[in-house]
Design an enzyme around this catalytic site. Structure first.
Site, short mmCIF file in Angstrom:
data_model
loop_
_atom_site.label_atom_id
_atom_site.label_comp_id
_atom_site.label_asym_id
_atom_site.label_seq_id
_atom_site.Cartn_x
_atom_site.Cartn_y
_atom_site.Cartn_z
N ASP A 54 145.53 -2.62 62.69
CA ASP A 54 146.07 -3.97 62.48
C ASP A 54 146.54 -4.23 61.05
OD1 ASP A 54 143.42 -3.93 61.34
OD2 ASP A 54 143.57 -6.12 61.21
N ASP B 106 138.18 -2.67 61.25
CA ASP B 106 138.22 -4.14 61.13
C ASP B 106 139.52 -4.70 61.71
OD1 ASP B 106 135.85 -5.16 59.38
OD2 ASP B 106 136.51 -3.29 58.46
N ASP C 163 141.48 2.24 63.90
CA ASP C 163 141.06 1.50 62.72
C ASP C 163 139.81 0.69 63.12
OD1 ASP C 163 141.41 -0.07 60.26
OD2 ASP C 163 142.11 -1.65 61.61
O1 LIG Z 1 140.74 -0.15 57.57
P1 LIG Z 1 139.85 -1.22 58.12
O2 LIG Z 1 138.71 -0.68 58.93
O3 LIG Z 1 140.64 -2.26 58.88
O4 LIG Z 1 139.22 -1.93 56.85
C1 LIG Z 1 140.03 -2.76 56.02
C2 LIG Z 1 139.16 -3.75 55.30
O5 LIG Z 1 138.37 -4.37 56.31
C3 LIG Z 1 137.33 -5.26 55.90
O6 LIG Z 1 137.91 -6.47 55.47
C4 LIG Z 1 138.59 -7.18 56.50
O7 LIG Z 1 137.66 -7.53 57.52
C5 LIG Z 1 136.60 -8.44 57.11
C6 LIG Z 1 135.63 -8.63 58.27
O8 LIG Z 1 136.29 -9.11 59.40
C7 LIG Z 1 137.23 -9.75 56.62
O9 LIG Z 1 136.21 -10.64 56.17
C8 LIG Z 1 138.21 -9.45 55.48
O10 LIG Z 1 138.87 -10.64 55.09
C9 LIG Z 1 139.25 -8.42 55.93
O11 LIG Z 1 140.08 -8.03 54.83
C10 LIG Z 1 136.48 -4.64 54.83
O12 LIG Z 1 135.53 -5.59 54.40
C11 LIG Z 1 137.31 -4.09 53.71
O13 LIG Z 1 136.47 -3.46 52.75
C12 LIG Z 1 138.25 -3.05 54.29
O14 LIG Z 1 139.03 -2.46 53.27
#
Ligand SMILES: O=P(O)(O)OC[C@H]1O[C@H](O[C@H]2O[C@H](CO)[C@@H](O)[C@H](O)[C@H]2O)[C@H](O)[C@@H](O)[C@@H]1O
Length: 382
Positions: A326, A125, A123
């Protein structure tokens, strides 16, 4: 492997009994893992066209919003409780009995990997990059990039993200990986061996490096609808201070990380007002984010299956897939590996969480150590 054409469907309720797998892959017998899951992990909204987010639903949305990504040292089970750090440490250590550290038990994992090819799914983020307030600035470190690059030299490696595929590729920037964006609804995989060749949502193309590839987009018909919803959500949330809407191509993220908690209900109401007009869209919860996505039977778990199939690594006793993530959306992938008795999910978390994963890592720094350990192990054993 069951790689059917995706069909419109609400997510199936979690079948708790399927969590109990007697398996040679099970690192230990864990009765508690058989009964810990609550259905709230897969939250979709019922379509009641009342126009008002009724109190019960508002409460459950808000509970989920509050529970998503609590600050470190607090427990997910009651994000409002005032738990001091030593209590939290004790709770974390107790939780790790069921979700042991993939670093501490690295030798055990490698014991199961002996004689098998590892396929790695990561993954983005919260796994490769730390969670930050501004999603546009969620960069991974150069050291992490190098670790991912090195591990990809030894094992087929894919990134599976909720972001758009282009965006996550921009962040990672490594051509040697496979990428799946929009929670697996946009996959660029290898050209050869795909069971999806000839599928209407699957096209062959040449990627930016001139390599032949297959692009699989099972939700392509939703593109105009998602564009429309994105535009409407941007307009309707523009007066909510801190709210941010992100276009992830086949899904839309509504971030409330920087919104004052007293306004979270307004965010939820805005999203509800819009998606109640779209019965073919559903809502899921991520880390301080509401995600609007097509109601198709496709997720990160299906993406893992698709990639394994495309790589010619499915249905093989000599393949060990490992998925590191995560987020709640990563649970679909953990479940596929656990239920299929195929491999290991590794949950990245600083707080106790219910999960289908087998192992845990605390944060992206530990993920990097794990990737480095894989490279060391492989280079020593080959
Ligand atoms: O599947 P992932 O790669 O984990 O993406 C899931 C979401 O991640 C991002 O949002 C998350 O991370 C951001 C940066 O650290 C944070 O600001 C936010 O609060 C988290 O939810 C991304 O911006 C989303 O579009 C993804 O769906």
């Amino acid at each position: 492997m069951d790689l059917k054409t995706p069909v419109l469907a609400e997510p199936a309720p979690i079948n708790k009994s399927r969590l109990s797998i007697s398996s040679g892959l099970m690192p230990y017998s864990s009765p508690s893992q058989q009964s810990i899951f609550t259905p709230t992990l897969l939250l979709s909204i019922p379509r009641k066209k009342t126009g008002v987010l009724d109190d019960v639903r508002a409460a459950s949305w808000l509970d989920s919003m509050k529970a998503s990504s609590p600050p470190p040292k607090k427990l997910t089970f009651d994000a409002d409780a005032d738990i001091d750090s030593s209590d939290a440490d004790v709770a974390y250590r107790a939780w790790m009995i069921n979700y042991p550290s993939a670093l501490l038990l690295f030798e055990q994992i490698m014991h199961y990997a002996r004689g098998k090819s590892i396929a790695l799914f990561l993954d983005y983020d919260g796994t490769l990059s730390p969670i930050v307030d501004n999603p546009d600035l969620a960069f991974m470190s150069d050291e992490m990039r190098a670790a991912v690059k090195n591990v990809a030299e030894y094992f087929p490696t894919a990134i599976i993200s909720g972001r758009s595929r282009n965006k996550v590729y921009e962040f990672v920037g490594l051509t040697e990986l496979y990428y799946a964006g929009s929670h697996g609804m946009d996959i660029m995989g290898p050209a050869n061996g795909s069971a999806f060749n000839g599928h209407p949502n699957c096209i062959k193309l040449t990627d930016k490096q001139g390599k032949e590839a297959v692009l699989f987009q099972p939700a392509s018909e939703f593109l105009p609808m998602i564009e429309e919803v994105f535009t409407t959500l941007v307009e309707s949330t523009q007066d909510i201070k801190g709210a941010k809407v992100e276009n992830n191509k086949f899904c839309v993220s509504v971030h409330y990380r920087n919104v004052d908690e007293k306004d979270w209900k307004t965010v939820a109401q805005c999203v509800h007002n819009i998606i109640k007009e779209y019965p073919r869209l559903k809502l899921t919860h991520g880390r301080k984010v509401l995600e609007v996505r097509p109601v198709i039977d496709w997720n990160k778990g299906k993406a893992v299956e698709f990639l394994l199939e495309s790589l010619g690594l499915s249905d093989c006793d000599d393949v060990l897939p490992i998925y590191v993530g995560d987020d709640r959306t990563d649970e679909d992938a953990f479940r596929v590996l656990r239920e299929g008795n195929r491999g290991y999910g590794i949950l990245v978390s600083r707080v106790p969480k219910e999960s289908h994963a087998f192992y845990s890592l605390k944060d992206p720094a530990e993920v990097m150590e794990f990737l480095k350990a894989l490279v060391t192990w492989k280079s020593r054993s080959s």
